[in-house]
Design a protein around this motif. Structure first.
Motif, PDB file in Angstrom:
ATOM      1  N   ALA A 127      -1.850  -2.630  -6.990  1.00 26.76           N
ATOM      2  CA  ALA A 127      -0.831  -1.646  -6.856  1.00 26.76           C
ATOM      3  C   ALA A 127      -0.020  -1.390  -7.990  1.00 26.76           C
ATOM      4  O   ALA A 127       1.000  -1.708  -8.169  1.00 26.76           O
ATOM      5  CB  ALA A 127       0.239  -2.046  -5.451  1.00 26.76           C
TER       6      ALA A 127
ATOM      7  N   GLU B 121     -11.057   2.689  -1.226  1.00 29.15           N
ATOM      8  CA  GLU B 121     -10.582   4.016  -1.248  1.00 29.15           C
ATOM      9  C   GLU B 121     -10.098   4.759   0.203  1.00 29.15           C
ATOM     10  O   GLU B 121      -9.229   5.658   0.230  1.00 29.15           O
ATOM     11  CB  GLU B 121     -11.523   5.191  -1.895  1.00 29.15           C
ATOM     12  CG  GLU B 121     -11.954   5.010  -3.279  1.00 29.15           C
ATOM     13  CD  GLU B 121     -10.800   5.301  -4.292  1.00 29.15           C
ATOM     14  OE1 GLU B 121      -9.958   6.219  -3.946  1.00 29.15           O
ATOM     15  OE2 GLU B 121     -10.461   4.612  -5.304  1.00 29.15           O
TER      16      GLU B 121
ATOM     17  N   ALA C  58       1.125   3.997  -2.803  1.00 28.96           N
ATOM     18  CA  ALA C  58       0.812   5.604  -2.815  1.00 28.96           C
ATOM     19  C   ALA C  58       2.053   6.289  -3.340  1.00 28.96           C
ATOM     20  O   ALA C  58       1.990   7.431  -3.954  1.00 28.96           O
ATOM     21  CB  ALA C  58       0.934   5.659  -1.285  1.00 28.96           C
TER      22      ALA C  58
ATOM     23  N   HIS D 257      -2.955   4.965   3.354  1.00 25.74           N
ATOM     24  CA  HIS D 257      -1.596   5.004   2.927  1.00 25.74           C
ATOM     25  C   HIS D 257      -1.175   5.973   2.266  1.00 25.74           C
ATOM     26  O   HIS D 257       0.103   6.559   2.649  1.00 25.74           O
ATOM     27  CB  HIS D 257      -1.445   3.698   1.961  1.00 25.74           C
ATOM     28  CG  HIS D 257      -1.771   2.540   2.527  1.00 25.74           C
ATOM     29  ND1 HIS D 257      -2.333   1.394   1.779  1.00 25.74           N
ATOM     30  CD2 HIS D 257      -1.380   1.923   3.746  1.00 25.74           C
ATOM     31  CE1 HIS D 257      -2.578   0.357   2.743  1.00 25.74           C
ATOM     32  NE2 HIS D 257      -1.989   0.793   3.760  1.00 25.74           N
ATOM     33  N   ASP D 258      -1.791   6.892   1.589  1.00 30.17           N
ATOM     34  CA  ASP D 258      -1.317   8.206   1.042  1.00 30.17           C
ATOM     35  C   ASP D 258      -1.129   9.175   2.288  1.00 30.17           C
ATOM     36  O   ASP D 258      -0.121   9.979   2.294  1.00 30.17           O
ATOM     37  CB  ASP D 258      -2.485   8.973   0.378  1.00 30.17           C
ATOM     38  CG  ASP D 258      -2.707   8.349  -0.966  1.00 30.17           C
ATOM     39  OD1 ASP D 258      -1.875   7.372  -1.506  1.00 30.17           O
ATOM     40  OD2 ASP D 258      -3.714   8.537  -1.726  1.00 30.17           O
TER      41      ASP D 258
ATOM     42  N   GLY E 170       0.792  -1.230  -0.043  1.00 31.97           N
ATOM     43  CA  GLY E 170      -0.087   0.032   0.116  1.00 31.97           C
ATOM     44  C   GLY E 170       0.939   1.238   0.085  1.00 31.97           C
ATOM     45  O   GLY E 170       0.330   2.169  -0.764  1.00 31.97           O
TER      46      GLY E 170
ATOM     47  N   ARG F   2       1.626   6.383  -6.868  1.00 34.08           N
ATOM     48  CA  ARG F   2       0.675   7.691  -7.262  1.00 34.08           C
ATOM     49  C   ARG F   2       1.461   8.979  -7.279  1.00 34.08           C
ATOM     50  O   ARG F   2       0.924  10.215  -7.715  1.00 34.08           O
ATOM     51  CB  ARG F   2      -0.320   7.429  -6.202  1.00 34.08           C
ATOM     52  CG  ARG F   2      -1.242   6.302  -6.509  1.00 34.08           C
ATOM     53  CD  ARG F   2      -2.700   6.463  -5.802  1.00 34.08           C
ATOM     54  NE  ARG F   2      -2.714   6.330  -4.369  1.00 34.08           N
ATOM     55  CZ  ARG F   2      -2.571   5.054  -3.761  1.00 34.08           C
ATOM     56  NH1 ARG F   2      -2.644   3.827  -4.562  1.00 34.08           N
ATOM     57  NH2 ARG F   2      -2.320   4.963  -2.284  1.00 34.08           N
TER      58      ARG F   2
ATOM     59  N   GLU G  54      -3.070  -4.175 -10.804  1.00 31.65           N
ATOM     60  CA  GLU G  54      -4.216  -3.958  -9.540  1.00 31.65           C
ATOM     61  C   GLU G  54      -3.539  -4.774  -8.297  1.00 31.65           C
ATOM     62  O   GLU G  54      -3.641  -5.979  -8.862  1.00 31.65           O
ATOM     63  CB  GLU G  54      -5.382  -4.233 -10.243  1.00 31.65           C
ATOM     64  CG  GLU G  54      -5.893  -3.019 -10.866  1.00 31.65           C
ATOM     65  CD  GLU G  54      -6.109  -1.717 -10.180  1.00 31.65           C
ATOM     66  OE1 GLU G  54      -5.889  -1.412  -9.028  1.00 31.65           O
ATOM     67  OE2 GLU G  54      -5.927  -0.700 -10.835  1.00 31.65           O
TER      68      GLU G  54
ATOM     69  N   ARG H  22      -6.452   3.237   0.756  1.00 26.56           N
ATOM     70  CA  ARG H  22      -5.639   4.153  -0.244  1.00 26.56           C
ATOM     71  C   ARG H  22      -5.344   5.645   0.611  1.00 26.56           C
ATOM     72  O   ARG H  22      -4.189   6.056   0.551  1.00 26.56           O
ATOM     73  CB  ARG H  22      -6.236   3.930  -1.610  1.00 26.56           C
ATOM     74  CG  ARG H  22      -6.080   2.727  -2.434  1.00 26.56           C
ATOM     75  CD  ARG H  22      -6.331   3.068  -3.924  1.00 26.56           C
ATOM     76  NE  ARG H  22      -6.577   1.770  -4.512  1.00 26.56           N
ATOM     77  CZ  ARG H  22      -6.874   1.608  -5.717  1.00 26.56           C
ATOM     78  NH1 ARG H  22      -7.307   2.778  -6.529  1.00 26.56           N
ATOM     79  NH2 ARG H  22      -6.874   0.573  -6.459  1.00 26.56           N
TER      80      ARG H  22
ATOM     81  N   LEU I 207      -6.604  -3.217  -0.664  1.00 31.23           N
ATOM     82  CA  LEU I 207      -5.871  -2.048  -1.200  1.00 31.23           C
ATOM     83  C   LEU I 207      -6.780  -1.441  -2.172  1.00 31.23           C
ATOM     84  O   LEU I 207      -6.395  -0.551  -2.986  1.00 31.23           O
ATOM     85  CB  LEU I 207      -4.509  -2.760  -1.742  1.00 31.23           C
ATOM     86  CG  LEU I 207      -3.517  -2.932  -0.836  1.00 31.23           C
ATOM     87  CD1 LEU I 207      -2.300  -3.614  -1.666  1.00 31.23           C
ATOM     88  CD2 LEU I 207      -3.142  -1.831   0.052  1.00 31.23           C
ATOM     89  N   SER I 208      -7.915  -2.094  -2.630  1.00 29.99           N
ATOM     90  CA  SER I 208      -8.818  -1.458  -3.623  1.00 29.99           C
ATOM     91  C   SER I 208      -9.982  -0.619  -2.794  1.00 29.99           C
ATOM     92  O   SER I 208     -10.840  -0.133  -3.670  1.00 29.99           O
ATOM     93  CB  SER I 208      -9.534  -2.747  -4.355  1.00 29.99           C
ATOM     94  OG  SER I 208      -8.737  -3.546  -4.984  1.00 29.99           O
TER      95      SER I 208
END
Length: 228
Positions: free
Chosen positions: A75, A210, A23, A216-217, A19, A26, A73, A213, A207-208
């Protein structure tokens, strides 16, 4: 290089490793995530990459980026290096760049190691090679106690503890920061029952989410700029 560690199996180390790596992708950064758990390797399965080649090939001199499989997916874009398949291929004591994990340094913008549970030689190796450790724990008292042991072990190896991640929780329990003598970087929420798979090879469903995610961001932001 960050070691994602914890004293108890099932705390969420593999999910957290992947995760955090996702991030960073991204943020348009290159990332290598290496599985340091030879006994219970599952990073490759969660990421959907082949089991071989792995750290054995890195030990044999292959460039880490050539060894890494690229995850799709959940990641996408993360480079994943599976665990060694045989006995240890390098001395587990000195933190030399010649060890398989040490050779990952400088091959991407960031590197993360999915550490095995416990306090054995295999758990020590990634902590020695890393620049800092992220300790993963659930809110359960037994898991927190083991996480405190992991944090203490990291410090004994002169590896700073960047902070803690509490998984499958709405809020961190009181006193986590004091117990681990480290800041709580973030809390990863529990997801729906049908998607609640942690450190499991069945698709990496958390991890799918939101919400996961976003957590983790936030953890990656908390680690920047000092550790990432």
């Amino acid at each position: 290089m960050l070691a994602v560690a914890g004293g108890k199996g099932g705390a969420g180390k593999t999910t957290t490793t992947l995760g955090l790596a996702a991030a960073l992708v991204r943020q348009r950064r290159s990332v290598l995530a290496a599985d340091a758990d030879r006994e219970m390797p599952d990073l490759h399965a969660m990421a959907g990459v082949a089991r071989d080649p792995g750290l054995d090939a890195v030990a044999a001199g292959w460039p880490p980026r050539m060894v890494a499989g690229i995850a799709d997916e959940p990641a996408p874009g993360v480079g994943v290096i599976p665990a060694e398949t045989g006995p240890p291929t390098a001395d587990r004591t000195p933190p030399e760049t010649g060890t398989p994990l040490g050779r990952v340094r400088g091959c991407a913008d960031a590197a993360l190691f999915d550490c095995p549970a416990g306090a054995g030689p295999d758990a020590v190796a990634p902590l020695r090679a890393a620049d800092a450790a992220v300790v993963v724990t659930t809110a359960e008292p037994a898991c927190l106690r083991d996480a405190a042991k992991t944090a203490a072990m990291a410090r004994e190896l002169d590896t700073p503890v960047a902070g803690a991640v509490v998984t499958r929780a709405a809020d961190p329990p009181d006193g986590v920061g004091r117990l681990l003598d480290a800041p709580v970087l973030g809390v990863v929420p529990e997801v729906e029952i049908e998607a609640a798979v942690t450190d499991d090879a069945s698709g990496g469903k958390p991890l799918s989410s939101e919400r996961v995610r976003a957590a983790h961001d936030g953890i990656v932001s908390a680690l920047q700029p000092k550790y990432l």
